[in-house]
Design an enzyme around this catalytic site. Sequence first.
Site, PDB file in Angstrom:
ATOM      1  N   ASP A  70      -6.568  23.889  -6.328  1.00 14.98           N
ATOM      2  CA  ASP A  70      -6.902  22.893  -7.346  1.00 14.98           C
ATOM      3  C   ASP A  70      -6.335  23.439  -8.652  1.00 14.98           C
ATOM      4  OD1 ASP A  70      -8.033  21.374  -9.390  1.00 14.98           O
ATOM      5  OD2 ASP A  70      -9.928  21.073  -8.320  1.00 14.98           O
ATOM      6  N   LYS A 121      -7.331  14.348 -15.795  1.00  8.44           N
ATOM      7  CA  LYS A 121      -7.594  15.252 -16.923  1.00  8.44           C
ATOM      8  C   LYS A 121      -6.393  15.299 -17.867  1.00  8.44           C
ATOM      9  CE  LYS A 121     -11.518  15.814 -14.968  1.00  8.44           C
ATOM     10  NZ  LYS A 121     -11.829  16.828 -13.960  1.00  8.44           N
ATOM     11  N   TYR A 158     -15.023  23.289  -7.932  1.00 10.20           N
ATOM     12  CA  TYR A 158     -15.538  22.073  -8.578  1.00 10.20           C
ATOM     13  C   TYR A 158     -16.677  21.515  -7.716  1.00 10.20           C
ATOM     14  CZ  TYR A 158     -15.068  17.200 -10.311  1.00 10.20           C
ATOM     15  OH  TYR A 158     -15.271  15.948 -10.833  1.00 10.20           O
ATOM     16  N   ARG A 187       0.830  -1.216   0.000  1.00 10.97           N
ATOM     17  CA  ARG A 187       0.000   0.000   0.000  1.00 10.97           C
ATOM     18  C   ARG A 187       0.857   1.256   0.000  1.00 10.97           C
ATOM     19  NH1 ARG A 187      -3.898  -1.345   4.118  1.00 10.97           N
ATOM     20  NH2 ARG A 187      -2.412  -0.312   5.462  1.00 10.97           N
TER      21      ARG A 187
HETATM   22  C1  LIG Z   1     -12.457  16.530 -12.696  1.00  9.85           C
HETATM   23  C2  LIG Z   1     -12.002  17.486 -11.674  1.00  9.85           C
HETATM   24  C3  LIG Z   1     -11.659  17.044 -10.396  1.00  9.85           C
HETATM   25  C4  LIG Z   1     -11.851  15.618  -9.947  1.00  9.85           C
HETATM   26  O1  LIG Z   1     -11.103  14.681 -10.607  1.00  9.85           O
HETATM   27  P1  LIG Z   1     -11.585  13.134 -10.620  1.00  9.85           P
HETATM   28  O2  LIG Z   1     -10.346  12.401 -10.952  1.00  9.85           O
HETATM   29  O3  LIG Z   1     -12.636  13.052 -11.673  1.00  9.85           O
HETATM   30  O4  LIG Z   1     -12.098  12.818  -9.259  1.00  9.85           O
HETATM   31  C5  LIG Z   1     -11.199  17.972  -9.502  1.00  9.85           C
HETATM   32  N1  LIG Z   1     -11.076  19.264  -9.835  1.00  9.85           N
HETATM   33  C6  LIG Z   1     -11.409  19.727 -11.050  1.00  9.85           C
HETATM   34  C7  LIG Z   1     -11.258  21.170 -11.342  1.00  9.85           C
HETATM   35  C8  LIG Z   1     -11.896  18.860 -12.005  1.00  9.85           C
HETATM   36  O5  LIG Z   1     -12.276  19.320 -13.192  1.00  9.85           O
END
Ligand SMILES: *Cc1c(COP(=O)(O)O)cnc(C)c1O
Length: 385
Positions: free
Chosen positions: A178, A203, A105, A52
């Site tokens: 973020d 992303k 988000y 882990r």
């Molecule tokens: C998609 C997204 C997330 C979350 O990512 P996941 O891997 O889908 O949980 C967080 N912040 C932003 C700005 C996003 O567009």
Amino acid sequence: MSSLKDASALLHTGQAPDTLLRTVGPPIQKGSTVLLPNAAALYDDRQPTYGRAGLATHQALTEALAALEHANSVALFPSGLAALTGAMLAVLKAGDEVLVTDAVYRPTRRFCDRVLRRYGVGVAYYPPRTSAEDLMALCGPATRLIVMESPGSLTMEMSDAPAIAAAARSRGVLTLMDNTWAAGLYFKPLDHGVDISVQALTKYVGGHSDVLMGSAATANAALAAALDQAILDFGWAVAPEDAYLMLRGLRTLPTRLARHQANALAVAAWLASHPAVGETLYPPLEGAPDHDLWERDFTGAAGLFSFVLDGSDAARKDRFLDALRLFGLGFSWGGFESLAVDCDPQFGVRKTRPHYAGPLIRLSVGLEDPGDLIADLDQALTVSG
Ligand SMILES: *Cc1c(COP(=O)(O)O)cnc(C)c1O
């Protein structure tokens, strides 16, 4: 081993090699059990003693991400949302308060409202363009963390992150950003004084719309220890195959993002001059809201932006979306393929509902030929008009 019966031989042959031939990428090392060299090593915490903690593939990925983020330490989480919620859980405790941008988000907000509040953490939302000075005025004695997202989800407002980070630090308040939009490439939060840089690797780093993962990076040793401890305490882990795919994505991140940028700038400039389009919310675009902040702090543009569609006919939005051929309809973004969503249904949860002259459409501009993308938008605007 030739004297062993089948039941034993099948378990004790075909094991991991002592040395591996070198390939370009790391081995995809799968393991829950780590075999230790001797009894003394069983309880020696200086080396991973259990899968882990992450094995060779994870180590290669965190090393590359640390180089990208200018971080000392990077923690991996099973999704981008898990990285955001995990980083918050790592630093917050009952009685603390967190200040969160109103353009956050939406699933991050859901976690703050449902989970953090249930565990006794106060949550307050600030307007996305709040200055560092005004944000400090919102900080109380219990404020422990400020959460930024810049550009903000859907509405693309920029924060003056360096000023907010500096002001927060002088008050002993932590900052988290973020940074999924800039992918760790076009903005380096840690270089600008932000304490924790989080991204949904799902992303742009993954880049192919087929893997979920998140990272939280920091240059601060105490925060790195807090993140590692949260990983340990909560038991989060990511699969080595997924870590390998993220590492592979990193290899081409700068090349892909340069193309996302060129395509998105071409598409946004074309949309901005179309009579059926109102405002184009894309900070890299000359004359767009917050262009000055983007130009000052960012070194490039991602392919995600929003625009306001002509609002005179309420049914046009769906006709427009349904007429698109190259742009798929779907959430997420950062993959090679172009996507579109309408944003207005997500505004209900905001403290201050954004108002535009028509429906807001968000585009994730992919790696197709830009002329084909513009032609697709053109025909969809024409047939829906
Ligand atoms: C998609 C997204 C997330 C979350 O990512 P996941 O891997 O889908 O949980 C967080 N912040 C932003 C700005 C996003 O567009």
